[in-house]
Write an enzyme that holds these catalytic residues in place. Structure first.
Site, mmCIF file in Angstrom:
data_model
loop_
_atom_site.group_PDB
_atom_site.id
_atom_site.type_symbol
_atom_site.label_atom_id
_atom_site.label_comp_id
_atom_site.label_asym_id
_atom_site.label_seq_id
_atom_site.Cartn_x
_atom_site.Cartn_y
_atom_site.Cartn_z
ATOM 1 N N TYR A 32 0.830 -1.199 0.000
ATOM 2 C CA TYR A 32 0.000 0.000 0.000
ATOM 3 C C TYR A 32 0.865 1.249 0.000
ATOM 4 O O TYR A 32 1.985 1.252 0.513
ATOM 5 C CB TYR A 32 -0.905 0.047 1.242
ATOM 6 C CG TYR A 32 -2.141 -0.814 1.131
ATOM 7 C CD1 TYR A 32 -3.404 -0.247 1.072
ATOM 8 C CD2 TYR A 32 -2.057 -2.197 1.077
ATOM 9 C CE1 TYR A 32 -4.541 -1.037 0.976
ATOM 10 C CE2 TYR A 32 -3.187 -2.991 0.979
ATOM 11 C CZ TYR A 32 -4.432 -2.400 0.925
ATOM 12 O OH TYR A 32 -5.549 -3.179 0.819
ATOM 13 N N GLU A 77 -15.444 3.448 3.070
ATOM 14 C CA GLU A 77 -15.420 3.756 1.639
ATOM 15 C C GLU A 77 -16.817 3.648 1.031
ATOM 16 O O GLU A 77 -17.679 2.969 1.592
ATOM 17 C CB GLU A 77 -14.504 2.763 0.925
ATOM 18 C CG GLU A 77 -13.083 2.805 1.415
ATOM 19 C CD GLU A 77 -12.221 1.706 0.811
ATOM 20 O OE1 GLU A 77 -12.743 0.806 0.114
ATOM 21 O OE2 GLU A 77 -11.002 1.764 1.043
#
Length: 182
Positions: A32, A77
């Site tokens: 990430y 999200e």
């Protein structure tokens, strides 16, 4: 070639954390890249794992300092995925827990895009497919890059991830001395 990576930098305050760009790899191998854009927004790119290729700008998040040099960041999200990250940058560690809705586990390819241009698709999939059971992924990670990019720098996460991007960044081949893309 410009080198920004400062793994010896010490964090004490929330201001030390805000505006910092990180690259880290979870113990499960997922890679990430993450940027504390300001006190309420994060940007990130995913370079490895189930949703590699996904990238997001201007994700609203709760960003707090728990104690000196330790930070908690959490958000939900549009996919319905919940994320909670605990950063311990002075030790080059973090602990992350990602709560993927069942539909993301079953159809990860839907999320592999620049999310900001496909919010309607994320919301549609969230309504169309099963949310439960959630796939809970709790992992420790090692921070391999951290640099002060400054707050609200839209150049930090501004293009799709590509193979070798994190190496280019770590090797100083991606940003100039002002933290703008080369």
């Amino acid at each position: 070639m410009t080198q920004h990576n400062d793994l010896t930098r010490k964090f004490k305050t929330l201001d030390d954390f805000l505006g910092t760009h990180f690259i880290y790899t979870y113990d499960n191998g997922w890679g990430y890249e993450w940027y504390a854009k300001n006190d309420h927004t994060v940007d990130y790119r995913i370079h490895g794992g189930m949703v590699a290729g996904r990238w997001v700008k201007d994700q609203p998040a709760h960003i707090n300092m728990l104690t000196e040099g330790i930070y908690k960041v959490a958000w939900t999200e549009p996919t319905g995925t919940d994320v909670a990250l605990d950063f311990v940058p002075n030790e080059l560690k973090l602990n992350g827990t990602i709560f993927f809705p069942n539909w993301v586990e079953e159809h990860p390819e839907i999320t592999v895009c620049f999310q900001n241009e496909h919010i309607d698709l994320m919301e549609e999939a969230r309504e169309k497919y099963a949310t439960y059971p959630k796939l809970v992924v709790p992992e420790f990670a090692t921070i391999t890059y951290m640099a002060k990019a400054g707050q609200d720098n839209d150049e930090v996460i501004a293009k799709a991830p590509y193979a070798g991007m994190t190496d280019d960044i770590r090797e100083g081949k991606f940003y100039d001395e002002n933290y703008l893309q080369l």
